[in-house]
Design an enzyme around this catalytic site. Structure first.
Site, PDB file in Angstrom:
ATOM      1  N   ASN A 102       0.854  -1.186   0.000  1.00  0.00           N
ATOM      2  CA  ASN A 102       0.000   0.000   0.000  1.00  0.00           C
ATOM      3  C   ASN A 102       0.886   1.230   0.000  1.00  0.00           C
ATOM      4  OD1 ASN A 102      -2.818   1.097   0.335  1.00  0.00           O
ATOM      5  ND2 ASN A 102      -1.800   2.140   2.030  1.00  0.00           N
ATOM      6  N   GLU A 103       0.730   2.029  -1.039  1.00  0.00           N
ATOM      7  CA  GLU A 103       1.430   3.312  -1.102  1.00  0.00           C
ATOM      8  C   GLU A 103       2.904   3.186  -0.726  1.00  0.00           C
ATOM      9  OE1 GLU A 103      -0.855   6.010   1.285  1.00  0.00           O
ATOM     10  OE2 GLU A 103      -2.365   6.250  -0.274  1.00  0.00           O
TER      11      GLU A 103
ATOM     12  N   GLU B 215      -8.362   4.714  -4.297  1.00  0.00           N
ATOM     13  CA  GLU B 215      -8.933   5.337  -3.095  1.00  0.00           C
ATOM     14  C   GLU B 215      -9.280   6.783  -3.385  1.00  0.00           C
ATOM     15  OE1 GLU B 215      -6.398   5.310   0.344  1.00  0.00           O
ATOM     16  OE2 GLU B 215      -5.757   3.259  -0.002  1.00  0.00           O
TER      17      GLU B 215
ATOM     18  N   GLU C 257      -7.441   7.014  12.223  1.00  0.00           N
ATOM     19  CA  GLU C 257      -8.304   7.392  11.089  1.00  0.00           C
ATOM     20  C   GLU C 257      -9.784   7.129  11.347  1.00  0.00           C
ATOM     21  OE1 GLU C 257      -6.529   5.511   7.592  1.00  0.00           O
ATOM     22  OE2 GLU C 257      -5.231   7.258   7.417  1.00  0.00           O
TER      23      GLU C 257
ATOM     24  N   HIS D   8     -11.962   9.508   9.447  1.00  0.00           N
ATOM     25  CA  HIS D   8     -11.911   9.620   7.982  1.00  0.00           C
ATOM     26  C   HIS D   8     -13.246   9.119   7.441  1.00  0.00           C
ATOM     27  CE1 HIS D   8      -7.641  10.548   6.923  1.00  0.00           C
ATOM     28  NE2 HIS D   8      -7.619  10.492   8.242  1.00  0.00           N
TER      29      HIS D   8
HETATM   30  C1  GAL Z   1      -4.469   6.591   2.079  1.00  0.00           C
HETATM   31  C2  GAL Z   1      -4.094   5.237   2.638  1.00  0.00           C
HETATM   32  C3  GAL Z   1      -5.243   4.639   3.404  1.00  0.00           C
HETATM   33  C4  GAL Z   1      -5.794   5.654   4.360  1.00  0.00           C
HETATM   34  C5  GAL Z   1      -6.206   6.874   3.597  1.00  0.00           C
HETATM   35  C6  GAL Z   1      -6.854   7.904   4.488  1.00  0.00           C
HETATM   36  O1  GAL Z   1      -3.384   7.301   1.650  1.00  0.00           O
HETATM   37  O2  GAL Z   1      -3.724   4.326   1.648  1.00  0.00           O
HETATM   38  O3  GAL Z   1      -4.797   3.503   4.095  1.00  0.00           O
HETATM   39  O4  GAL Z   1      -4.826   5.978   5.295  1.00  0.00           O
HETATM   40  O5  GAL Z   1      -5.078   7.430   2.983  1.00  0.00           O
HETATM   41  O6  GAL Z   1      -7.016   9.110   3.864  1.00  0.00           O
END
Ligand code: GAL
Length: 674
Positions: A151-152, A306, A356, A359
């Site tokens: 991931n990223e 995402e 998070e 979020h």
């Molecule tokens: C992304 C990340 C996710 C989550 C998201 C929240 O960059 O891949 O896991 O953290 O941001 O904005």
């Protein structure tokens, strides 16, 4: 293999799904709601390492078997992740050497995520083991749609493993210490190296570090992330060869890897992109990220892995803002207009606690009876109506309306971030975003390219910021213009070679001396906020230069006492093309005017005669049809000339269509029926 198309019969709709974080009874509720919204794809297991391997070497796949079977039974595809971005707590205890060390020598442990050192053999080994286990267990599973690797990617680490790998990288690059000492000019401040062991990753030191060493370290870190990505790719190609591979690029702020290199290794580019402004800047940013993703993916359909649902993330200010009703869907259509074949979100269900927890998610904290959920259900319906566009690659500059390419070079970004630059205003990302936004507001589309890549097919190549230019790159741009292309190059460009060594000669533009037809004998950085008036009514911020023309003509001069009457903007006819030079930073509406002039000089048309000022009009093309996306980011309605069949309202359109404030329309052109 270079990135190819995401070939799916319908737009993928769904998000990060973390059933392992919820009680089993919630899963049935999840499936019910997924069906209600038309979800057809979920990303599972992104951070599930400690659940999949609770103790080193002990695996628990029972829950994931159930999830995969449940999804298969309900025709929901799984984008299955390797969980390697977040090693479990046991890793800290068994392999403390595999954890990251910061520049200041702080040793991180678990507690958040991304606690690994990509250079540590123990990390690479543990990551390979869990990757292989997953591949062996789920290759060929009917729910498996794609592999989502890691991931990223983006973790940087210092420490002994990094030092060792960095030395190996330097040996491969320089062969001898003599070469390295020369390129780094390491006699400066007594840094001459007599053995490779004397070289360390450039961690915290007393004062300014060596810029060439820093640039090499950034290149090394990017290559090292590619090494760990390739570890996983190798396993997947062996064990699960028929399933496409992706990894999600965090755009555009994340610059720890080389996007072009990553795109060459995976099958499909996917991006994570979060709206970052309450104003139309946000939409300019969506277009920017989308055109980048399309370019990284060779103009072929790519993926949004995402985005957020109801909130805008202002990371810089440390807060979130609510997203206005309808904006999520409009942004989603923007991504799709530029070639995305997916609309995936972070995340399916908003967690009640944990990092998070505030979020946004597709199912908000407050459940189903909310505008957030209603918008998700509506979006699912909208995307279903657009299924046929997935056959159409994004509009691509080489074949269609956009003929502009902006140079995106990781090296340019890294160079701009090295220490000891004459001004902090020589920034990469803001410069590119400003230029792209000006084009977008004027109604033009643009690709992004590398400066060394083939440029034929474009009419105009823009170089808003590129300090460290190699001879080969300079030659490529020069040849492009010689054979009829147009270029615009901004200040400070090519002042050094690719290793941040200032070019020898009587002009800072030596890399492009013939091309630009000017000489720059002095840089003139300006204090923040100060500007110099130009003779064309524009203002130049941040930077000026003492320019003299050789063969170029002057389009505008400086009017201030210090640079009085010196050329500020020039244009050189070179071979069959022209090269414009902009020696200062033009902003806002003045930049729009400048870009308009540069683009018109190159004879380029807008994406649609009415496009611009927040009315975004772009096309996707398939072999058979073209699809016109009209996205109205303004608060007034617009009537646009167009004909075809509007897919969202099921209406034939004969000559024009009116799009409501903040509304949108998608037409299959020239086919009046569904
Ligand atoms: C992304 C990340 C996710 C989550 C998201 C929240 O960059 O891949 O896991 O953290 O941001 O904005």
């Amino acid at each position: 293999m270079p990135a190819s198309a995401l070939n799916v019969p319908t737009i993928l709709f769904g998000g990060d799904y973390n059933p392992d974080q919820w009680p089993r009874e919630v899963w049935d509720e999840d499936v019910r709601l997924m069906k209600e919204a038309g979800v057809n794809a979920v990303t599972v297991g992104v951070f599930a390492w400690s659940t999949l391997e609770p103790r080193e070497g002990e695996f628990d796949f029972a829950w994931l078997d159930d999830v995969m079977d449940l999804m298969a039974k309900n025709n929901i595809g799984v984008i299955l992740a390797t969980p390697t971005a977040s090693p479990p707590p046991w890793f800290t205890l068994s392999h403390p050497d595999g954890l990251p060390v910061t520049k200041d020598g702080v040793h991180y442990i678990h507690g958040s995520r991304d606690t690994y050192n990509p250079s540590a053999p123990s990390y690479r080994n543990a990551a390979r083991i869990i990757t292989r286990k997953l591949a062996e267990r789920y290759a060929g599973h009917p729910a498996l749609l794609m592999w989502h690797l890691h991931n990223e990617y983006g973790t940087i680490s210092y420490g002994p493993h990094t030092d060792a790998e960095f030395r190996n990288w330097l040996i491969r690059k320089y062969s001898t210490l003599d070469n390295l000492n020369k390129v780094w000019n390491s006699r400066f401040w007594s840094q001459q190296y007599a053995t490779w062991e004397e070289i360390f990753a450039p961690q915290a030191t007393q004062y300014l570090p060596n810029p060439s060493a820093i640039l090499d370290f950034k290149r090394f870190c990017a290559d090292q992330l590619r090494v760990v990505l390739d570890d996983q790719i190798e396993i997947m190609r062996e064990v699960s060869p028929n399933t496409p591979l992706t990894t999600n690029f965090m755009l555009p702020t994340w610059n720890h890897f080389n996007q072009w290199d990553f795109a060459a290794d995976i099958d499909v580019v996917s991006i994570d992109h979060y709206l970052d402004s309450t104003t139309m800047d946000g939409e300019a940013h969506v277009a920017f990220a989308s055109e980048l993703a399309r370019s990284f993916n060779n103009g072929q359909p790519w993926m949004v892995m995402e985005q957020g649902t109801t909130v805008i993330y202002d990371y810089a200010a440390g807060r979130v803002y609510p997203k206005a009703p309808g904006r999520m869907a409009r942004n989603t259509l923007q991504y799709i207009a530029h070639g995305s074949n997916s609309s995936l979100f972070f995340q399916w269900r908003t967690p009640l606690t944990g990092a998070e927890f505030f979020h946004s998610g597709m199912i908000p904290h407050t459940g189903e009876n909310t505008r957030a959920w209603r918008e998700i259900v509506d979006l699912g319906h909208t995307l279903h109506q657009l299924a046929e566009v997935t056959n159409a690659p994004a509009h691509n500059s080489r074949t269609n309306t956009a003929k502009i390419a902006i140079v995106w070079e990781p090296d340019a970004w890294w160079s701009a971030e090295t220490p000891a630059m004459p001004s902090n205003d020589v920034a990469f990302l803001p410069a590119l975003r400003e230029v792209h936004k000006a084009l977008w507001l004027e109604g033009f589309a643009a690709d992004f390219v590398q400066l060394g890549a083939p440029l034929e097919g474009y009419d105009l190549v823009l170089v808003p910021n590129f300090i460290a230019v190699s001879d080969a790159q300079a030659h490529n741009l020069t040849q492009f213009v010689r054979s009829g292309g147009h270029a615009a190059v901004w200040f400070f460009a090519g002042s050094t070679d690719e290793n941040l060594n200032v070019r020898v000669g009587d002009t800072f533009t030596a890399a492009f001396a013939d091309l630009l037809g000017i000489k720059v004998d002095e840089h003139w950085p300006l204090p923040t906020g100060e500007f110099r008036e130009l003779s064309n009514q524009m203002s130049g911020f941040s930077w000026g230069e003492s320019v003299a023309t050789t063969t170029a003509i002057t389009l505008a001069t400086y009017r201030s006492a210090d640079l009085k009457d010196k050329p500020a903007i020039t244009r050189n006819t070179f071979g069959a093309g022209t090269a414009t030079y902009v020696s200062t930073q033009i902003r806002g509406t003045e930049l729009r005017a400048l870009m308009r002039e540069i683009v018109l000089n190159a004879g380029i048309d807008k994406t649609h005669p009415q496009a611009g000022d927040g009315l975004e009009i772009v096309r996707r093309f398939s072999g058979e049809h073209t699809y016109l996306f009209v996205l109205n980011h303004t608060d007034s309605s617009h009537t646009v000339s167009a004909s075809g069949y509007e897919l969202l309202t099921d209406t034939p359109i004969t000559s024009q269509i009116t799009v409501a404030p903040f509304g949108y329309a998608v037409l299959r052109e020239d086919t009046p029926t569904r």
